[in-house]
Design a protein around this motif. Sequence first.
Motif, PDB file in Angstrom:
ATOM      1  N   ILE A  78      37.156  55.842  40.037  1.00  0.00           N
ATOM      2  CA  ILE A  78      37.315  54.421  40.340  1.00  0.00           C
ATOM      3  C   ILE A  78      35.977  53.720  40.547  1.00  0.00           C
ATOM      4  O   ILE A  78      35.028  54.326  41.046  1.00  0.00           O
ATOM      5  CB  ILE A  78      38.233  54.246  41.580  1.00  0.00           C
ATOM      6  CG1 ILE A  78      38.636  52.784  41.785  1.00  0.00           C
ATOM      7  CG2 ILE A  78      37.582  54.815  42.818  1.00  0.00           C
ATOM      8  CD1 ILE A  78      39.756  52.621  42.830  1.00  0.00           C
ATOM      9  N   TRP A  79      35.931  52.461  40.134  1.00  0.00           N
ATOM     10  CA  TRP A  79      34.802  51.573  40.353  1.00  0.00           C
ATOM     11  C   TRP A  79      35.343  50.355  41.102  1.00  0.00           C
ATOM     12  O   TRP A  79      36.339  49.764  40.681  1.00  0.00           O
ATOM     13  CB  TRP A  79      34.188  51.108  39.029  1.00  0.00           C
ATOM     14  CG  TRP A  79      33.481  52.206  38.293  1.00  0.00           C
ATOM     15  CD1 TRP A  79      32.139  52.422  38.264  1.00  0.00           C
ATOM     16  CD2 TRP A  79      34.052  53.229  37.470  1.00  0.00           C
ATOM     17  NE1 TRP A  79      31.845  53.517  37.483  1.00  0.00           N
ATOM     18  CE2 TRP A  79      33.007  54.023  36.986  1.00  0.00           C
ATOM     19  CE3 TRP A  79      35.363  53.548  37.103  1.00  0.00           C
ATOM     20  CZ2 TRP A  79      33.218  55.117  36.150  1.00  0.00           C
ATOM     21  CZ3 TRP A  79      35.570  54.641  36.277  1.00  0.00           C
ATOM     22  CH2 TRP A  79      34.511  55.412  35.816  1.00  0.00           C
ATOM     23  N   VAL A  80      34.725  49.979  42.219  1.00  0.00           N
ATOM     24  CA  VAL A  80      35.156  48.827  43.015  1.00  0.00           C
ATOM     25  C   VAL A  80      33.964  47.889  43.134  1.00  0.00           C
ATOM     26  O   VAL A  80      32.872  48.320  43.516  1.00  0.00           O
ATOM     27  CB  VAL A  80      35.643  49.255  44.423  1.00  0.00           C
ATOM     28  CG1 VAL A  80      36.150  48.055  45.207  1.00  0.00           C
ATOM     29  CG2 VAL A  80      36.733  50.318  44.314  1.00  0.00           C
ATOM     30  N   TYR A  81      34.163  46.622  42.803  1.00  0.00           N
ATOM     31  CA  TYR A  81      33.076  45.638  42.755  1.00  0.00           C
ATOM     32  C   TYR A  81      33.350  44.470  43.694  1.00  0.00           C
ATOM     33  O   TYR A  81      34.406  43.859  43.630  1.00  0.00           O
ATOM     34  CB  TYR A  81      32.917  45.073  41.338  1.00  0.00           C
ATOM     35  CG  TYR A  81      32.661  46.120  40.291  1.00  0.00           C
ATOM     36  CD1 TYR A  81      31.374  46.554  40.012  1.00  0.00           C
ATOM     37  CD2 TYR A  81      33.714  46.687  39.580  1.00  0.00           C
ATOM     38  CE1 TYR A  81      31.131  47.517  39.053  1.00  0.00           C
ATOM     39  CE2 TYR A  81      33.480  47.655  38.612  1.00  0.00           C
ATOM     40  CZ  TYR A  81      32.198  48.064  38.355  1.00  0.00           C
ATOM     41  OH  TYR A  81      31.971  49.025  37.401  1.00  0.00           O
ATOM     42  N   ASP A  82      32.390  44.152  44.550  1.00  0.00           N
ATOM     43  CA  ASP A  82      32.424  42.929  45.365  1.00  0.00           C
ATOM     44  C   ASP A  82      31.461  41.963  44.688  1.00  0.00           C
ATOM     45  O   ASP A  82      30.266  42.223  44.610  1.00  0.00           O
ATOM     46  CB  ASP A  82      31.988  43.208  46.797  1.00  0.00           C
ATOM     47  CG  ASP A  82      32.117  41.991  47.703  1.00  0.00           C
ATOM     48  OD1 ASP A  82      32.327  40.873  47.190  1.00  0.00           O
ATOM     49  OD2 ASP A  82      32.005  42.148  48.919  1.00  0.00           O
ATOM     50  N   LYS A  83      31.994  40.848  44.196  1.00  0.00           N
ATOM     51  CA  LYS A  83      31.182  39.944  43.387  1.00  0.00           C
ATOM     52  C   LYS A  83      30.938  38.581  44.033  1.00  0.00           C
ATOM     53  O   LYS A  83      30.378  37.705  43.397  1.00  0.00           O
ATOM     54  CB  LYS A  83      31.866  39.750  42.035  1.00  0.00           C
ATOM     55  CG  LYS A  83      31.977  41.052  41.252  1.00  0.00           C
ATOM     56  CD  LYS A  83      32.902  40.968  40.073  1.00  0.00           C
ATOM     57  CE  LYS A  83      32.603  39.850  39.143  1.00  0.00           C
ATOM     58  NZ  LYS A  83      33.482  39.818  37.972  1.00  0.00           N
ATOM     59  N   LYS A  84      31.357  38.408  45.292  1.00  0.00           N
ATOM     60  CA  LYS A  84      31.191  37.098  45.908  1.00  0.00           C
ATOM     61  C   LYS A  84      30.740  37.241  47.361  1.00  0.00           C
ATOM     62  O   LYS A  84      31.303  38.015  48.117  1.00  0.00           O
ATOM     63  CB  LYS A  84      32.500  36.319  45.844  1.00  0.00           C
ATOM     64  CG  LYS A  84      32.361  34.881  46.280  1.00  0.00           C
ATOM     65  CD  LYS A  84      33.594  34.080  45.953  1.00  0.00           C
ATOM     66  CE  LYS A  84      33.364  32.624  46.290  1.00  0.00           C
ATOM     67  NZ  LYS A  84      34.486  31.809  45.901  1.00  0.00           N
ATOM     68  N   ALA A  85      29.740  36.464  47.751  1.00  0.00           N
ATOM     69  CA  ALA A  85      29.248  36.465  49.132  1.00  0.00           C
ATOM     70  C   ALA A  85      30.127  35.531  49.965  1.00  0.00           C
ATOM     71  O   ALA A  85      29.758  34.407  50.257  1.00  0.00           O
ATOM     72  CB  ALA A  85      27.794  36.026  49.169  1.00  0.00           C
ATOM     73  N   ASP A  86      31.317  36.018  50.336  1.00  0.00           N
ATOM     74  CA  ASP A  86      32.266  35.191  51.082  1.00  0.00           C
ATOM     75  C   ASP A  86      32.682  35.826  52.404  1.00  0.00           C
ATOM     76  O   ASP A  86      33.602  35.369  53.062  1.00  0.00           O
ATOM     77  CB  ASP A  86      33.501  34.898  50.245  1.00  0.00           C
ATOM     78  CG  ASP A  86      34.227  36.159  49.793  1.00  0.00           C
ATOM     79  OD1 ASP A  86      33.778  37.274  50.136  1.00  0.00           O
ATOM     80  OD2 ASP A  86      35.235  36.033  49.085  1.00  0.00           O
ATOM     81  N   VAL A  90      36.136  43.981  49.033  1.00  0.00           N
ATOM     82  CA  VAL A  90      37.072  44.374  47.988  1.00  0.00           C
ATOM     83  C   VAL A  90      37.443  45.834  48.239  1.00  0.00           C
ATOM     84  O   VAL A  90      36.575  46.674  48.447  1.00  0.00           O
ATOM     85  CB  VAL A  90      36.450  44.207  46.588  1.00  0.00           C
ATOM     86  CG1 VAL A  90      37.424  44.657  45.509  1.00  0.00           C
ATOM     87  CG2 VAL A  90      36.016  42.761  46.374  1.00  0.00           C
ATOM     88  N   TYR A  91      38.740  46.124  48.237  1.00  0.00           N
ATOM     89  CA  TYR A  91      39.250  47.470  48.485  1.00  0.00           C
ATOM     90  C   TYR A  91      40.019  47.950  47.259  1.00  0.00           C
ATOM     91  O   TYR A  91      40.787  47.203  46.666  1.00  0.00           O
ATOM     92  CB  TYR A  91      40.200  47.491  49.680  1.00  0.00           C
ATOM     93  CG  TYR A  91      39.545  47.098  50.977  1.00  0.00           C
ATOM     94  CD1 TYR A  91      39.029  48.057  51.832  1.00  0.00           C
ATOM     95  CD2 TYR A  91      39.441  45.759  51.348  1.00  0.00           C
ATOM     96  CE1 TYR A  91      38.425  47.697  53.027  1.00  0.00           C
ATOM     97  CE2 TYR A  91      38.839  45.387  52.542  1.00  0.00           C
ATOM     98  CZ  TYR A  91      38.335  46.363  53.373  1.00  0.00           C
ATOM     99  OH  TYR A  91      37.738  46.000  54.547  1.00  0.00           O
ATOM    100  N   VAL A 112      31.281  50.498  44.605  1.00  0.00           N
ATOM    101  CA  VAL A 112      31.642  51.911  44.543  1.00  0.00           C
ATOM    102  C   VAL A 112      31.600  52.257  43.064  1.00  0.00           C
ATOM    103  O   VAL A 112      32.272  51.628  42.247  1.00  0.00           O
ATOM    104  CB  VAL A 112      33.052  52.156  45.121  1.00  0.00           C
ATOM    105  CG1 VAL A 112      33.455  53.601  44.926  1.00  0.00           C
ATOM    106  CG2 VAL A 112      33.102  51.759  46.582  1.00  0.00           C
ATOM    107  N   SER A 113      30.806  53.237  42.703  1.00  0.00           N
ATOM    108  CA  SER A 113      30.569  53.524  41.301  1.00  0.00           C
ATOM    109  C   SER A 113      31.029  54.926  40.923  1.00  0.00           C
ATOM    110  O   SER A 113      30.360  55.900  41.229  1.00  0.00           O
ATOM    111  CB  SER A 113      29.071  53.376  41.036  1.00  0.00           C
ATOM    112  OG  SER A 113      28.828  52.865  39.783  1.00  0.00           O
ATOM    113  N   GLY A 114      32.177  55.014  40.290  1.00  0.00           N
ATOM    114  CA  GLY A 114      32.644  56.277  39.743  1.00  0.00           C
ATOM    115  C   GLY A 114      33.114  57.315  40.743  1.00  0.00           C
ATOM    116  O   GLY A 114      32.999  58.504  40.492  1.00  0.00           O
ATOM    117  N   ALA A 115      33.674  56.890  41.874  1.00  0.00           N
ATOM    118  CA  ALA A 115      34.177  57.850  42.868  1.00  0.00           C
ATOM    119  C   ALA A 115      35.400  58.583  42.300  1.00  0.00           C
ATOM    120  O   ALA A 115      36.294  57.972  41.731  1.00  0.00           O
ATOM    121  CB  ALA A 115      34.556  57.126  44.154  1.00  0.00           C
TER     122      ALA A 115
END
Length: 132
Positions: A78-86, A90-91, A112-115
Amino acid sequence: MNVRKSLAIASATVALGGGLALAAPAAQATPASHGGAAATAAMQCKQHKITVPSDRGAVAYWECHRTYHGHKQAGTQIWVYDKKADGKCVYGTVKIGGWRHTYKACPKGHNVSGARSGWHNGADAQVIMSIR
């Protein structure tokens, strides 16, 4: 494949769909094998993506299936990306049979990159994305 998409904002959950082009490096494209090739049928993998129609975040993952000693198993990467400074995170939650794990990306730019989940007994993986 069992995918549920969710976005949690101010105690409300809204199911949203969309697409995002995310690519995993070829060397990391599938979960690691645990050996036992003689007892394992051919492994089958497929890439899936979950996103929301905004710039908040995204989850992408590979889901693989195999039969090991007569038991159906699934595994994910899995890859999880947080793309906004708010101030929100992101889970990406993965559920396979009775196993469950949540990966968190927060603040913006932390990903999270490739867990890898490893193999767990269950015919399918359920991946849920939430922002809260």
